[in-house]
Enzyme design. Structure first.
Site, PDB file in Angstrom:
ATOM      1  N   ASP A  20     -26.636 -43.003 -16.964  1.00 22.99           N
ATOM      2  CA  ASP A  20     -27.795 -42.788 -16.080  1.00 22.99           C
ATOM      3  C   ASP A  20     -27.435 -41.885 -14.895  1.00 22.99           C
ATOM      4  OD1 ASP A  20     -29.115 -44.835 -17.673  1.00 22.99           O
ATOM      5  OD2 ASP A  20     -28.021 -46.302 -16.481  1.00 22.99           O
ATOM      6  N   LYS A  23     -27.339 -36.609 -16.581  1.00 23.27           N
ATOM      7  CA  LYS A  23     -26.741 -35.645 -17.505  1.00 23.27           C
ATOM      8  C   LYS A  23     -27.813 -34.796 -18.169  1.00 23.27           C
ATOM      9  CE  LYS A  23     -24.693 -38.848 -19.892  1.00 23.27           C
ATOM     10  NZ  LYS A  23     -25.053 -40.008 -19.027  1.00 23.27           N
ATOM     11  N   GLY A  49     -30.061 -42.705 -23.455  1.00 24.60           N
ATOM     12  CA  GLY A  49     -31.331 -42.025 -23.230  1.00 24.60           C
ATOM     13  C   GLY A  49     -31.190 -40.917 -22.220  1.00 24.60           C
ATOM     14  N   HIS A  50     -31.839 -39.800 -22.476  1.00 24.79           N
ATOM     15  CA  HIS A  50     -31.871 -38.696 -21.531  1.00 24.79           C
ATOM     16  C   HIS A  50     -33.310 -38.449 -21.095  1.00 24.79           C
ATOM     17  CE1 HIS A  50     -27.803 -36.754 -22.854  1.00 24.79           C
ATOM     18  NE2 HIS A  50     -27.652 -37.769 -22.049  1.00 24.79           N
ATOM     19  N   GLN A 179     -23.903 -41.948 -22.270  1.00 22.36           N
ATOM     20  CA  GLN A 179     -23.313 -42.970 -21.413  1.00 22.36           C
ATOM     21  C   GLN A 179     -22.425 -42.326 -20.331  1.00 22.36           C
ATOM     22  OE1 GLN A 179     -22.781 -43.673 -25.012  1.00 22.36           O
ATOM     23  NE2 GLN A 179     -24.509 -45.015 -25.222  1.00 22.36           N
TER      24      GLN A 179
END
Length: 343
Positions: A20, A23, A49-50, A179
């Site tokens: 988080d 990125k 998740g992005h 991550q």
């Protein structure tokens, strides 16, 4: 047949904390330059998740690399794990939003997350280790026990044949991490970690020499956050009014799980170690606007250090990191969800 086809160089974006770290924003910013031929993900599954913003609109992906948003071939690498149902949901999401999913490719060596993996995760690891319950750990276990099922195997080929990657690498490559450093299978607070390698060297699993790595862009926030269980992020953090105000101002909820993240002040010693071990050359620190909005400026360097304003805090961080991180070329601060001036 060789998988290396005249690679010029490789840039890597990795997280330096517990995930988080924005990125996705960095990958988006770099991909927008149009200087990359491939954007590749090297580890994890739909447990990550992005979130990226394009022209003010928010998009989320959990498995497919962010290059797809910019017309760039986007590869899910051999050390990733694939949930077929979730993959196709993401394909439909991208199609519905007008993106070209022909650009999405999956390594035939990537392993399949089965419904049995997910059920085992829910029953054994969700409560004891705070996993995302996506079946990731059982899938990686079967991979390393050499009993796993791969995308290119006969029983799976028809399900993925349209998207199977020819394993050719060429031109300029951008690798997208999932991550963060302190969730790495080796360097995190075991067993409260992910089941794959989050460090940049893991990107070489795509099939290139580490000598081709050019820049390593390391991402963190101006404060630390953590989803899931971890004794290093105790439940008491949720009772700290100042930290809760950071959480609320930063809208700190997991992209994949929606869980409220635990917030703590930036731990400078751990950031230094993550930078040095990962080989980060360009550090991007995001969410300065969150602390500015609530007028709280603190970090931890063996003890809590307070500042009157964000500029004094930045000066302190710059001095400490430049003194202790020899490979670090540049420190960039960001207070915008979409762009990173200076990168």
């Amino acid at each position: 047949m060789s998988i290396m086809q005249n690679i010029n160089y490789v840039d890597i974006v990795c997280g330096l904390a517990w995930g988080d770290e924005a990125k996705g924003k960095i990958v988006s910013h770099l991909a927008k330059s149009k200087k990359y031929n491939l954007v590749c993900r090297w580890a994890g599954g739909n447990n990550a998740g992005h979130t990226i913003y394009i022209n003010g609109k928010k998009y989320k992906t959990h498995l497919i690399p962010s290059g797809v948003f910019y017309g760039i071939t986007s590869v899910i690498g051999p050390d990733c794990v694939i949930n077929k149902e979730q993959f196709y949901k993401e394909i439909e999401y991208l199609k519905d939003n007008g993106f070209d999913t022909n650009l999405v490719k999956i390594s035939p060596k990537a392993h399949i997350v089965s419904s049995e993996h997910i059920q085992e995760d829910i029953e054994k690891y969700l409560n004891s280790q705070g996993t995302t319950a996506k079946g990731i750990a059982p899938c990686y276990r079967d991979k390393y026990a050499r009993i796993g099922s791969r995308v290119g195997d006969k029983e799976n080929y028809n399900d993925f044949q349209y998207y199977i990657w020819n394993e050719k690498l060429y031109g300029n490559i951008l690798c997208e991490g999932a991550q963060g450093f302190w969730l790495d299978i080796n360097y995190g607070n075991y067993p409260y970690i992910t089941s794959s390698t989050t460090l940049p060297y893991g990107a070489c699993s795509l099939g290139f020499s580490p000598k081709l790595i050019n820049n390593i862009y390391g991402a963190c926030k101006i404060y630390d956050t953590r989803s899931g269980l971890d004794p290093e992020f105790p439940e008491e953090l949720l009772d700290d009014k100042e930290l809760l105000s950071v959480c609320d101002a930063g809208m700190e909820y997991g992209t994949t799980t929606g869980r409220r993240r635990k917030v703590n002040w930036l731990e400078l010693n751990k950031l230094k170690d993550a930078i040095n071990i990962s080989g980060t050359t360009h550090l991007i620190i995001s969410k300065l606007d969150v602390l500015e909005n609530i007028n709280l400026f603190k970090l931890k360097n063996n003890k809590i250090v307070s500042f009157h304003n964000i500029e004094l805090m930045k000066q302190y961080i710059n001095h400490y990191l430049k003194k202790n991180c020899n490979e670090l070329v540049e420190i960039i601060y960001s207070d915008n969800v979409e762009t990173i001036p200076g990168l």
